[in-house]
Write a protein that holds these residues in place. Structure first.
Motif, PDB file in Angstrom:
ATOM      1  N   ALA A 269       0.811  -1.225   0.000  1.00 45.94           N
ATOM      2  CA  ALA A 269       0.000   0.000   0.000  1.00 45.94           C
ATOM      3  C   ALA A 269       0.840   1.268   0.000  1.00 45.94           C
ATOM      4  CB  ALA A 269      -0.944   0.007   1.201  1.00 45.94           C
ATOM      5  N   ASP A 270       2.143   1.155   0.269  1.00 40.63           N
ATOM      6  CA  ASP A 270       3.005   2.339   0.251  1.00 40.63           C
ATOM      7  C   ASP A 270       3.258   2.766  -1.192  1.00 40.63           C
ATOM      8  OD1 ASP A 270       3.269   2.412   3.059  1.00 40.63           O
ATOM      9  OD2 ASP A 270       4.796   0.845   2.975  1.00 40.63           O
ATOM     10  N   GLU A 271       3.928   3.917  -1.331  1.00 35.64           N
ATOM     11  CA  GLU A 271       4.229   4.414  -2.661  1.00 35.64           C
ATOM     12  C   GLU A 271       5.731   4.572  -2.843  1.00 35.64           C
ATOM     13  OE1 GLU A 271       2.634   8.247  -3.359  1.00 35.64           O
ATOM     14  OE2 GLU A 271       3.715   9.208  -1.709  1.00 35.64           O
ATOM     15  N   GLY A 272       6.133   4.779  -4.080  1.00 32.93           N
ATOM     16  CA  GLY A 272       7.542   4.982  -4.365  1.00 32.93           C
ATOM     17  C   GLY A 272       8.365   3.757  -4.022  1.00 32.93           C
ATOM     18  N   LEU A 273       9.575   3.999  -3.515  1.00 30.64           N
ATOM     19  CA  LEU A 273      10.468   2.908  -3.161  1.00 30.64           C
ATOM     20  C   LEU A 273       9.858   2.019  -2.083  1.00 30.64           C
ATOM     21  CD1 LEU A 273      13.282   1.689  -3.646  1.00 30.64           C
ATOM     22  CD2 LEU A 273      14.134   3.151  -1.791  1.00 30.64           C
ATOM     23  N   ASN A 274       9.103   2.620  -1.170  1.00 31.60           N
ATOM     24  CA  ASN A 274       8.497   1.837  -0.092  1.00 31.60           C
ATOM     25  C   ASN A 274       7.418   0.886  -0.590  1.00 31.60           C
ATOM     26  OD1 ASN A 274      10.068   3.097   1.876  1.00 31.60           O
ATOM     27  ND2 ASN A 274       8.613   4.767   2.136  1.00 31.60           N
ATOM     28  N   GLY A 275       6.877   1.144  -1.761  1.00 31.65           N
ATOM     29  CA  GLY A 275       5.841   0.286  -2.303  1.00 31.65           C
ATOM     30  C   GLY A 275       6.312  -0.587  -3.455  1.00 31.65           C
ATOM     31  N   HIS A 276       7.610  -0.483  -3.796  1.00 34.76           N
ATOM     32  CA  HIS A 276       8.153  -1.276  -4.905  1.00 34.76           C
ATOM     33  C   HIS A 276       8.539  -2.663  -4.401  1.00 34.76           C
ATOM     34  CE1 HIS A 276       9.985  -2.090  -8.738  1.00 34.76           C
ATOM     35  NE2 HIS A 276      11.103  -2.473  -8.131  1.00 34.76           N
ATOM     36  N   VAL A 277       7.933  -3.704  -4.980  1.00 30.49           N
ATOM     37  CA  VAL A 277       8.126  -5.080  -4.519  1.00 30.49           C
ATOM     38  C   VAL A 277       9.036  -5.835  -5.484  1.00 30.49           C
ATOM     39  CG1 VAL A 277       6.973  -7.257  -3.991  1.00 30.49           C
ATOM     40  CG2 VAL A 277       5.878  -5.087  -3.385  1.00 30.49           C
ATOM     41  N   ARG A 278       9.994  -6.581  -4.918  1.00 30.52           N
ATOM     42  CA  ARG A 278      10.862  -7.477  -5.697  1.00 30.52           C
ATOM     43  C   ARG A 278      10.715  -8.886  -5.142  1.00 30.52           C
ATOM     44  NH1 ARG A 278      14.691  -5.187  -8.948  1.00 30.52           N
ATOM     45  NH2 ARG A 278      15.986  -7.038  -8.760  1.00 30.52           N
ATOM     46  N   TYR A 279      10.779  -9.869  -6.053  1.00 27.75           N
ATOM     47  CA  TYR A 279      10.553 -11.271  -5.691  1.00 27.75           C
ATOM     48  C   TYR A 279      11.862 -12.058  -5.767  1.00 27.75           C
ATOM     49  CZ  TYR A 279       5.736  -9.886  -6.700  1.00 27.75           C
ATOM     50  OH  TYR A 279       4.533  -9.247  -6.717  1.00 27.75           O
ATOM     51  N   THR A 280      12.041 -12.973  -4.810  1.00 28.29           N
ATOM     52  CA  THR A 280      13.192 -13.882  -4.811  1.00 28.29           C
ATOM     53  C   THR A 280      12.752 -15.237  -4.256  1.00 28.29           C
ATOM     54  OG1 THR A 280      13.864 -13.131  -2.608  1.00 28.29           O
ATOM     55  CG2 THR A 280      14.902 -12.039  -4.496  1.00 28.29           C
ATOM     56  N   PHE A 281      13.521 -16.270  -4.601  1.00 29.55           N
ATOM     57  CA  PHE A 281      13.309 -17.572  -3.971  1.00 29.55           C
ATOM     58  C   PHE A 281      13.917 -17.527  -2.570  1.00 29.55           C
ATOM     59  CE2 PHE A 281      13.141 -19.425  -8.399  1.00 29.55           C
ATOM     60  CZ  PHE A 281      11.812 -19.819  -8.308  1.00 29.55           C
ATOM     61  N   HIS A 282      13.136 -17.945  -1.590  1.00 34.00           N
ATOM     62  CA  HIS A 282      13.659 -18.017  -0.231  1.00 34.00           C
ATOM     63  C   HIS A 282      14.167 -19.425   0.073  1.00 34.00           C
ATOM     64  CE1 HIS A 282      14.256 -17.140   3.967  1.00 34.00           C
ATOM     65  NE2 HIS A 282      13.418 -18.106   4.332  1.00 34.00           N
TER      66      HIS A 282
END
Length: 384
Positions: A269-282
């Motif tokens: 729900a954040d905006e900008g960098l705080n709302g930018h999501v990146r995916y990785t294998f854990h």
């Protein structure tokens, strides 16, 4: 020679006495009047003849004239009536913008009597100007983590009028998140401040529209307004959230390399960098890391190598979504590989006999046949 110097000194003393007497008479005869600004030309100011005790016949003398201090003449004297009147409409704010008390000075010179009378006319203020702000629209930027009770100075309104006709009060309208405080300056001026009354939440409202109204003390009062837009700056107070806690997918083992198996999705729900999501294998096994590729921006899981049901029929993965502020969420991905008929049956013949007698009885075992198919279920069944 000495007599001539003495006579010159007497003349100087006589002249000095005359100047002092004229100054004393001017002071003694000084008049003070008051008139509101913006009066039309010819408006009555004062009865000079009556107030100075002069005969109208003296005022009617052609040697009587009125001189304003300065280049412009704002007053005139009617010889027949002895009245001092305005020579034009007077704007107090134009004449006395920087002073509280606006006074114009002039002199009435009665030539026949060799008299000079000083006159002071105070131009009083009327409420002919509304208070206003230099900027009709203002934007303030506040973080959503700003503590309640925080104060933010606002621009003051200005009013060309003076006294009670100038700025007297401020009012704020908008929403419950803000209130108004007014502080007194060193000169008694009023200084408005915006007070944060309730904590901000950018995800609830990214902007707040307020109206600041200023009023003067005239009757009726004049007002001015300014619009204030508060932009709420984002703080990383929301973590990414996956749309599902577990993703389950079934795919055939012969799916081509490059195909997309599933797309995981997390929102922030954040905006900008705080709302930018990146995916990785854990969590992922060594073999699965060779087979599956995860797009860090889109969340797509695709094939980068062939799958083989006979080698491994299921894969359990754990995916992580992290925002720019370090907050994260995790989800599991269960991939089931389904079998396809990609293997032919294999026939193995074994026999312990190198030759068979012609008189062997029916039912004698001459060879052992073994059929094997790596496929599963019906695909792995064979008939002879």
């Amino acid at each position: 020679m000495w007599a001539a110097g003495r006579r010159w000194g007497q003349r100087e003393r006589a002249l000095l006495w005359g100047v002092l007497l004229a100054a004393w008479e001017a002071t003694w005869g000084q008049l003070r009047y008051s008139v509101p600004e913006e009066m039309p030309k010819g408006s009555f100011v004062g009865d000079v003849a009556k107030d100075l005790g002069l005969q109208l016949s003296a005022l009617g003398d052609s040697s009587v004239r009125i001189l304003d201090k300065g280049r412009k003449q704002y007053f005139a004297l009617h010889g027949k009536s002895g009245h001092l009147v305005t020579a034009e409409r007077i704007d107090r704010e134009q004449l006395c913008r920087l002073v509280d008390k606006c006074v114009l000075r002039c002199e009435v010179i009665v030539g026949g009597e060799m008299q000079v009378y000083g006159i002071e006319v105070e131009i009083t203020d009327i409420n002919d100007n509304a208070p206003s702000f230099r900027e009709e629209e203002t934007e303030l930027r506040m973080s959503e983590t700003t503590a309640p009770s925080s104060r933010f100075p606002l621009a003051e309104a200005h009013d060309l009028d003076s006294g009670t006709n100038s700025v007297q009060s401020y009012e704020l309208s908008g929403d419950e998140h803000f209130s108004l405080a007014v502080q007194a300056g060193p000169d008694g001026d009023k200084r408005p401040e915006l007070v944060l009354a309730k904590a901000l939440d950018r995800e609830e409202a990214a902007f707040h529209e307020l109206v600041l109204r200023v009023s003067d003390g005239g009757e009726p009062a004049r007002t001015g307004t300014a619009r204030i837009r508060v932009a709420v700056l984002d703080a990383n107070d929301n973590a990414p959230v996956f749309s599902q806690a577990e993703y389950t997918v079934r795919v055939p083992e012969d799916l081509p390399v490059g195909s997309t198996l599933v797309t995981v999705t997390a929102t922030d729900a954040d905006e900008g960098l705080n709302g930018h999501v990146r995916y990785t294998f854990h969590k992922i096994s060594g073999r699965a890391s060779e087979i599956f590729h995860l797009n860090s921006e889109t969340g797509e899981i695709s094939l980068k190598d062939d799958m083989d049901f006979e080698e491994l029929s299921s894969h359990d993965l754990e995916v992580q979504a992290r925002d720019g502020g370090g907050l994260l969420d995790r989800a599991t991905v269960a991939i089931t590989v389904t079998d396809v008929n990609d293997n032919a049956p294999e026939l193995t013949v074994s026999s312990a006999l190198s030759e068979i007698s012609e008189d062997s009885l029916p039912g004698t075992v001459v060879a052992l046949l073994h059929v094997q198919d790596q496929d599963s279920g019906a695909k792995g069944e064979s008939t002879t």
